[in-house]
Design an enzyme around this catalytic site. Structure first.
Site, PDB file in Angstrom:
ATOM      1  N   ARG A  27      -7.966  -7.501 -19.077  1.00 49.15           N
ATOM      2  CA  ARG A  27      -8.757  -8.106 -17.998  1.00 49.15           C
ATOM      3  C   ARG A  27      -9.641  -9.235 -18.542  1.00 49.15           C
ATOM      4  O   ARG A  27     -10.105 -10.066 -17.785  1.00 49.15           O
ATOM      5  CB  ARG A  27      -9.665  -7.045 -17.359  1.00 49.15           C
ATOM      6  CG  ARG A  27      -8.910  -5.958 -16.596  1.00 49.15           C
ATOM      7  CD  ARG A  27      -8.984  -6.185 -15.125  1.00 49.15           C
ATOM      8  NE  ARG A  27      -8.099  -5.338 -14.358  1.00 49.15           N
ATOM      9  CZ  ARG A  27      -8.431  -4.148 -13.838  1.00 49.15           C
ATOM     10  NH1 ARG A  27      -9.643  -3.665 -14.024  1.00 49.15           N
ATOM     11  NH2 ARG A  27      -7.548  -3.475 -13.126  1.00 49.15           N
TER      12      ARG A  27
ATOM     13  N   GLU B 237       1.682  -6.221 -18.530  1.00 42.24           N
ATOM     14  CA  GLU B 237       2.462  -5.840 -17.349  1.00 42.24           C
ATOM     15  C   GLU B 237       3.760  -5.142 -17.721  1.00 42.24           C
ATOM     16  O   GLU B 237       4.159  -4.175 -17.089  1.00 42.24           O
ATOM     17  CB  GLU B 237       2.746  -7.071 -16.473  1.00 42.24           C
ATOM     18  CG  GLU B 237       1.521  -7.606 -15.756  1.00 42.24           C
ATOM     19  CD  GLU B 237       0.885  -6.566 -14.825  1.00 42.24           C
ATOM     20  OE1 GLU B 237       1.591  -5.666 -14.342  1.00 42.24           O
ATOM     21  OE2 GLU B 237      -0.338  -6.651 -14.613  1.00 42.24           O
TER      22      GLU B 237
ATOM     23  N   THR C 213       4.153   3.511 -17.411  1.00 48.25           N
ATOM     24  CA  THR C 213       3.346   4.086 -18.502  1.00 48.25           C
ATOM     25  C   THR C 213       1.866   4.036 -18.135  1.00 48.25           C
ATOM     26  O   THR C 213       1.397   3.066 -17.542  1.00 48.25           O
ATOM     27  CB  THR C 213       3.605   3.301 -19.810  1.00 48.25           C
ATOM     28  OG1 THR C 213       5.010   3.236 -20.013  1.00 48.25           O
ATOM     29  CG2 THR C 213       2.981   3.961 -21.007  1.00 48.25           C
TER      30      THR C 213
ATOM     31  N   GLY D 283       8.610   4.178 -24.956  1.00 49.75           N
ATOM     32  CA  GLY D 283       9.759   4.526 -24.111  1.00 49.75           C
ATOM     33  C   GLY D 283      10.265   3.352 -23.280  1.00 49.75           C
ATOM     34  O   GLY D 283       9.721   2.248 -23.357  1.00 49.75           O
ATOM     35  N   TYR D 284      11.295   3.621 -22.505  1.00 48.94           N
ATOM     36  CA  TYR D 284      11.910   2.584 -21.645  1.00 48.94           C
ATOM     37  C   TYR D 284      12.082   1.276 -22.421  1.00 48.94           C
ATOM     38  O   TYR D 284      11.453   0.255 -22.116  1.00 48.94           O
ATOM     39  CB  TYR D 284      11.071   2.351 -20.385  1.00 48.94           C
ATOM     40  CG  TYR D 284      10.929   3.590 -19.549  1.00 48.94           C
ATOM     41  CD1 TYR D 284      11.956   4.003 -18.705  1.00 48.94           C
ATOM     42  CD2 TYR D 284       9.783   4.366 -19.621  1.00 48.94           C
ATOM     43  CE1 TYR D 284      11.840   5.158 -17.941  1.00 48.94           C
ATOM     44  CE2 TYR D 284       9.654   5.522 -18.866  1.00 48.94           C
ATOM     45  CZ  TYR D 284      10.689   5.908 -18.028  1.00 48.94           C
ATOM     46  OH  TYR D 284      10.559   7.038 -17.287  1.00 48.94           O
TER      47      TYR D 284
ATOM     48  N   TYR E  45       7.130  -8.296  -8.459  1.00 54.79           N
ATOM     49  CA  TYR E  45       5.811  -7.760  -8.759  1.00 54.79           C
ATOM     50  C   TYR E  45       5.226  -8.411 -10.027  1.00 54.79           C
ATOM     51  O   TYR E  45       4.087  -8.891 -10.035  1.00 54.79           O
ATOM     52  CB  TYR E  45       5.827  -6.226  -8.920  1.00 54.79           C
ATOM     53  CG  TYR E  45       4.572  -5.803  -9.629  1.00 54.79           C
ATOM     54  CD1 TYR E  45       3.359  -5.838  -8.959  1.00 54.79           C
ATOM     55  CD2 TYR E  45       4.578  -5.524 -10.996  1.00 54.79           C
ATOM     56  CE1 TYR E  45       2.170  -5.572  -9.620  1.00 54.79           C
ATOM     57  CE2 TYR E  45       3.401  -5.254 -11.662  1.00 54.79           C
ATOM     58  CZ  TYR E  45       2.197  -5.284 -10.978  1.00 54.79           C
ATOM     59  OH  TYR E  45       1.034  -5.056 -11.637  1.00 54.79           O
TER      60      TYR E  45
ATOM     61  N   CYS F 299     -12.000  10.227  -0.392  1.00 56.95           N
ATOM     62  CA  CYS F 299     -12.468   9.452   0.770  1.00 56.95           C
ATOM     63  C   CYS F 299     -13.993   9.499   0.903  1.00 56.95           C
ATOM     64  O   CYS F 299     -14.604   8.531   1.368  1.00 56.95           O
ATOM     65  CB  CYS F 299     -11.797   9.959   2.044  1.00 56.95           C
ATOM     66  SG  CYS F 299     -10.001   9.887   1.948  1.00 56.95           S
TER      67      CYS F 299
HETATM   68  S1  SF4 Z   1      -8.622   3.952   1.197  1.00 54.05           S
HETATM   69 FE1  SF4 Z   1      -8.707   5.441   2.861  1.00 54.05          FE
HETATM   70  S2  SF4 Z   1      -7.448   7.122   2.143  1.00 54.05           S
HETATM   71 FE2  SF4 Z   1      -7.908   5.891   0.371  1.00 54.05          FE
HETATM   72  S3  SF4 Z   1      -9.737   6.858  -0.497  1.00 54.05           S
HETATM   73 FE3  SF4 Z   1     -10.417   5.211   0.864  1.00 54.05          FE
HETATM   74  S4  SF4 Z   1     -10.793   6.239   2.793  1.00 54.05           S
HETATM   75 FE4  SF4 Z   1      -9.520   7.615   1.587  1.00 54.05          FE
END
Ligand code: SF4
Length: 341
Positions: free
Chosen positions: A27, A39, A45, A83-84, A122, A201
Site C-alpha cells: 500500500r 496481486e 493466498t 503454491g499455484y 481484475y 454489522c
Molecule cells: S456491509 Fe452490510 S452486511 Fe456487510 S458488515 Fe456492513 S452492514 Fe453488515
C-alpha cells in the site's frame, strides 16, 4: 443508490479506512511492478502468508528487468511454498513481455495490461487503480461480497450475467479521483468487517447504506465447487548422500518432486503419508521406499541431499523429503550405535 448516497457511502467508508484500514507493504508504493507482484501473490493466498514472500521477492527481483533476466529455476525457488506455481510462471513471462514489448515500463492501459500473461480483468483494474489511480472498479472475493450485500444483489455471481451486473454496479461506486484509496478501503471492509460467515454489522461504518436482508446468504452462487479426492504415489530412493528426484512436467512444471510410481503399490505400506489441498482437490500423498535400478535420464536425476535447499521443490514433497531423510539419518545412527556396542 442515488449519486448523493453513493458519495455519502464513500465518505463513511474512507473515514473508517483512514482510522482502521490495514497497513500492508504494497500500500505504501505506486510502483506498478511491486503492485503487480502483490496481486499475483494474493490470488488464492492469505495476506499474512504473502507479506514475507512479497518483501523477499522485491529484495531478490528489484524490477521487471531483473525478474526477466532470472532463470525459471530461480523464480520457482523464490515462489516455493506459495503454491499455484502457474502464477510465478505467468509473472515471469509478464516481466519478459514488459521488457520486450514495452521497454521495461508497465503499460497504463487496462486493455494492454490484459494482453500480458496471467493478467485478467481484475488484476488489470487493480494495477490501474493502485498504481495509476485510474477510476477502475475491482470485483474480487472481498469487494464482490461487500457490494452484493450493500445492494442486496441476489443474482448468482458465478454466472456471466451476475458477474457482469456486479462489475457494472462496482463501476458506479468508484470515485473519479481517489480510486486507489477507495478500492483499498472496500477490500479492507470485506476483510475486516463484512466477513463471509459472520459479518460484523454492529460495527460496520456503512451500515446505514446497506440493504442486505440476510447478509450471510450473500453473495449468491449457483455452484459450490465439490472437493475431489486424489491419491498420488511416489518413491523415496536414496543412495550415497543423494536422492532420486524427477522434474515435474505437469502440475509443478519445472519443480523437483519425488518420482511418481507408475506401477501398482498394492500390498505395500507407505513409509510416509500426508494430505494437502490443491485447487478443489484433497490430495493424499503416499510415499514408498524403493531401490531404483534404471532411471529416466530425460526427467530424473540423482541430486545431492545437501543441495536440496537451493532447488525448487513443492512444499508437500519437501515436507515428505525432510521427514524421510531425518528418519533415515536417525536409523543410520541407531545402526552405528548398536554395531559399536
Ligand atoms: S456491509 Fe452490510 S452486511 Fe456487510 S458488515 Fe456492513 S452492514 Fe453488515
Amino acid at each position: 443508490m442515488s449519486p448523493k448516497n453513493v458519495r455519502a457511502f464513500r465518505r463513511s467508508l474512507l473515514r473508517w479506512y483512514r482510522r482502521d484500514g490495514r497497513d500492508l507493504p504494497w500500500r505504501g508504493t505506486r510502483d506498478a511492478y511491486a503492485i503487480l507482484v502483490s496481486e499475483f501473490m494474493l490470488q488464492q493466498t492469505q495476506v499474512a502468508t504473502v507479506i514475507p514472500y512479497f518483501n523477499a521477492w522485491l529484495r531478490r527481483f528489484l524490477d521487471f528487468a531483473s525478474l526477466a533476466r532470472a532463470s525459471e529455476n530461480h523464480v520457482l525457488h523464490a515462489w516455493q511454498g506459495l503454491g499455484y506455481y502457474a502464477r510465478a510462471r505467468n509473472l515471469h513471462a509478464t516481466a519478459r513481455a514488459v521488457v520486450d514489448r514495452h521497454r521495461g515500463r508497465f503499460p497504463r492501459s487496462v486493455e494492454q495490461m490484459q494482453q500480458l500473461p496471467g493478467i485478467g480483468k481484475y488484476t488489470a483494474h487493480a494495477v490501474a487503480s493502485f498504481a495509476f489511480n485510474q477510476p477502475a472498479p475491482i470485483v474480487e472475493t472481498n469487494t464482490g461480497r461487500v457490494l452484493a450485500r450493500i445492494l442486496n444483489f441476489r443474482r448468482p455471481i458465478d454466472q456471466t450475467a451476475g458477474q457482469k451486473a456486479l462489475w457494472q454496479h462496482a463501476a458506479a461506486f468508484v470515485p473519479k479521483r481517489s480510486a486507489r484509496i477507495y478500492n483499498s478501503a472496500l477490500m479492507d471492509l470485506g476483510a475486516l468487517v463484512c466477513l463471509p460467515r459472520r459479518p460484523r454489522c454492529g460495527v460496520c461504518p456503512v451500515k446505514k447504506f446497506c440493504r442486505a436482508i440476510n447478509p450471510k446468504t450473500l453473495p449468491v452462487r449457483k455452484f459450490r465447487p465439490r472437493t475431489k479426492r486424489l491419491t498420488e504415489k511416489h518413491a523415496f530412493v536414496v543412495r550415497q548422500g543423494k536422492i532420486l528426484l524427477e522434474q515435474s512436467a505437469a502440475r509443478w512444471r519445472g519443480m523437483w518432486i519425488l518420482p511418481p510410481l507408475r506401477t501398482s503399490a498394492a500390498n505395500q505400506q507407505p513409509i510416509y503419508k500426508s494430505i494437502f489441498p490443491f485447487t478443489n482437490h484433497r490430495v493424499a500423498l503416499n510415499v514408498y521406499a524403493r531401490s531404483w535400478r534404471k532411471i529416466d535420464k530425460h526427467s530424473q536425476r540423482w541430486l545431492r541431499i545437501d543441495s536440496l535447499d537451493s532447488i525448487p521443490i513443492p512444499s508437500a514433497h519437501r515436507r515428505a523429503m525432510r521427514h524421510l531423510l531425518s528418519e533415515a539419518t536417525a536409523a543410520t545412527s541407531r545402526r552405528q550405535r548398536s554395531s559399536e556396542s
